[in-house]
Design an enzyme around this catalytic site. Structure first.
Site, short mmCIF file in Angstrom:
data_model
loop_
_atom_site.label_atom_id
_atom_site.label_comp_id
_atom_site.label_asym_id
_atom_site.label_seq_id
_atom_site.Cartn_x
_atom_site.Cartn_y
_atom_site.Cartn_z
N THR A 70 0.84 -1.21 0.00
CA THR A 70 0.00 0.00 0.00
C THR A 70 0.88 1.26 0.00
O THR A 70 0.62 2.20 -0.76
CB THR A 70 -0.93 -0.01 1.23
N ASN A 147 -7.34 -10.30 -6.05
CA ASN A 147 -7.29 -10.86 -4.70
C ASN A 147 -8.60 -11.47 -4.25
O ASN A 147 -8.64 -12.20 -3.27
CB ASN A 147 -6.85 -9.78 -3.70
N SER A 195 4.08 -7.96 -1.38
CA SER A 195 3.86 -7.79 0.05
C SER A 195 4.25 -9.08 0.78
O SER A 195 3.69 -10.14 0.50
CB SER A 195 2.39 -7.46 0.27
N ALA A 196 5.20 -8.97 1.72
CA ALA A 196 5.77 -10.18 2.34
C ALA A 196 4.75 -11.02 3.10
O ALA A 196 4.87 -12.25 3.14
CB ALA A 196 6.92 -9.78 3.27
N HIS A 197 3.74 -10.38 3.69
CA HIS A 197 2.81 -11.18 4.52
C HIS A 197 1.89 -12.07 3.67
O HIS A 197 1.18 -12.90 4.20
CB HIS A 197 2.02 -10.30 5.49
N CYS A 324 -10.06 -5.97 3.43
CA CYS A 324 -10.38 -4.54 3.57
C CYS A 324 -11.88 -4.31 3.63
O CYS A 324 -12.34 -3.33 4.16
CB CYS A 324 -9.87 -3.72 2.38
N1 PLP Z 1 -2.81 -5.32 -3.65
C1 PLP Z 1 -3.44 -6.50 -3.51
C2 PLP Z 1 -3.89 -7.24 -4.73
C3 PLP Z 1 -3.68 -7.03 -2.24
O1 PLP Z 1 -4.31 -8.22 -2.12
C4 PLP Z 1 -3.23 -6.30 -1.10
C5 PLP Z 1 -3.50 -6.80 0.26
O2 PLP Z 1 -4.60 -7.26 0.56
C6 PLP Z 1 -2.55 -5.08 -1.30
C7 PLP Z 1 -2.36 -4.64 -2.59
C8 PLP Z 1 -2.01 -4.30 -0.14
O3 PLP Z 1 -0.90 -4.96 0.42
P1 PLP Z 1 -0.33 -4.55 1.88
O4 PLP Z 1 -1.08 -5.37 2.87
O5 PLP Z 1 1.13 -4.89 1.86
O6 PLP Z 1 -0.54 -3.10 2.03
#
Ligand code: PLP
Length: 374
Positions: A70, A147, A195-197, A324
């Site tokens: 993000t 996602n 994103s590592a998590h 989210c």
């Molecule tokens: N983009 C996608 C496709 C995602 O699934 C997510 C997280 O849910 C993000 C961006 C944001 O990632 P972060 O949790 O590292 O901010």
């Protein structure tokens, strides 16, 4: 607890936790300090960067560490726009809110949305057409995998189209990096984020890829860390954990991805066998992300939150879409676009930790708790 919410976040690997703990003990000094302790921390960061670059087939100089995908999206897109005099951005209605809200916050930029087909897939001919009709400097921002429903973008074709029209391409690869073998050098995307998590690494750690040859002003001002791109004393343990997670991904990719693919196939088969009324959202029945299924059932008079809670009470962690939007009693935009106003959309997102017996239990819970089949 059965954990089927790996698109929201994954459990950190024990190897990642060990590497991070070790870093907290041995490489905790300020990496900008010139003394031995500081240099130990610097080496830990640069070794991690080299490992990330190696796994993603990129150059170390193309990799920047951020606090999340993000953050990378929010800070990088306005910089790209400003540095390249971008006047036009092409995206889709089904991007992550980090992309959509960042784009909507930009001033004096024309935003166009590419058409999606009935499965929610980007219509490449429309992308080509929109770019052909456009003489202004353009940025294309599309995600590699959705996602919520797991649709995969034909990324090579998108790169070809962007190149043909000299458009820049920013790809949100959060759901694919650490799940697929990615060769960024061959792919030729201009910018990517991860994103590592999402790949069994730590939370609060993002990766920003910027193809070499492009110069940008800093994302964050201050002490000039990350080669002047992102100031702020580095999260050394998080960075080391990120690299460790990617190293483990690479080591076990063949076995783990095959196992997850088999689980997905088994789950789809069982859903169809047990619930002939099931419908799959997007391409997830026999395509898309190999770890994700998104489906709907004719469940009457039950809210989204009640569905999540009922699964939770039965010992299954699941969500109906992006984390989210959890807690919002509304269908997600993508499911509405793809399949209209259905009452529900259940997302199963798997990891290598999951087992066949867990799928059996999941089917049993749907039968007994949701469909009243005994
Ligand atoms: N983009 C996608 C496709 C995602 O699934 C997510 C997280 O849910 C993000 C961006 C944001 O990632 P972060 O949790 O590292 O901010």
């Amino acid at each position: 607890m059965i954990y089927f919410d790996n698109a929201a976040s994954t459990a950190p690997l024990k190897e990642v936790i060990e590497a991070m703990n070790e870093t907290y003990k041995t490489a905790w000094a300020n990496p900008s300090s010139i003394h031995t302790e500081g240099q130990r921390a610097r080496v830990a960061i640069e070794n991690a960067r080299d490992k990330v670059a190696e796994v993603l087939s990129a150059k170390s100089s193309e990799i920047f560490f951020t606090s999340s995908a993000t953050e990378a999206i929010n800070l990088m897109i306005p910089l790209i726009v400003e540095s390249n005099q971008i006047q036009n951005i092409i995206t889709s209605h089904t991007e992550h809110p980090a992309i959509l809200k960042t784009l909507q916050s930009l001033k004096n930029i024309n935003i166009q949305y590419v058409k999606l087909d009935k499965n929610g897939e980007v219509e490449l001919a429309h992308l080509d057409e929109v770019l052909s009709n456009n003489s202004k400097k353009t940025l294309v921002a599309l995600m590699h995998a959705n996602n919520e429903i797991g649709n995969l973008l034909p990324i090579k074709k998108v790169v070809e189209i962007c190149k043909k029209h000299q458009a820049l391409f920013f790809c949100d690869m959060v759901q694919t990096i650490g799940k697929y073998k990615v060769d960024l050098e061959k792919l030729q995307v201009d910018f990517a984020v991860a994103s590592a998590h999402k790949f069994h690494g730590p939370k609060g750690n993002g990766i920003l890829y910027i193809k070499s040859g492009k110069k940008y002003a800093p994302l964050l001002l201050g002490g000039s860390q990350e080669r002047n791109m992102r100031s702020g004393t580095e999260n050394i343990s998080g960075i080391v954990g990120t690299a460790k997670a990617l190293e483990e991904f690479e080591k076990h990719f063949e076995d783990r991805s095959k196992h997850i693919e088999n689980l997905k196939k088994y789950c789809v088969k069982k859903l169809i066998e047990n619930f002939p009324e099931v419908s799959f959202n997007g391409t997830s029945q026999n395509g898309g992300l190999y770890n994700l299924i998104n489906f709907s059932l004719p469940l009457k008079n039950i809210s989204r939150q009640a569905i999540d809670m009922k699964f939770d009470m039965a010992g299954i962690a699941i969500s109906q879409g992006s984390a989210c939007s959890s807690g919002v009693n509304q269908l997600s935009e993508i499911v509405k676009i793809v399949h209209g106003e259905k009452s529900n959309a259940i997302r199963v997102s798997l990891s290598f930790d999951n087992k066949i017996e867990e799928i059996d239990k999941f089917i049993e819970v749907i039968k007994t708790k949701f469909m009243n089949i005994n």
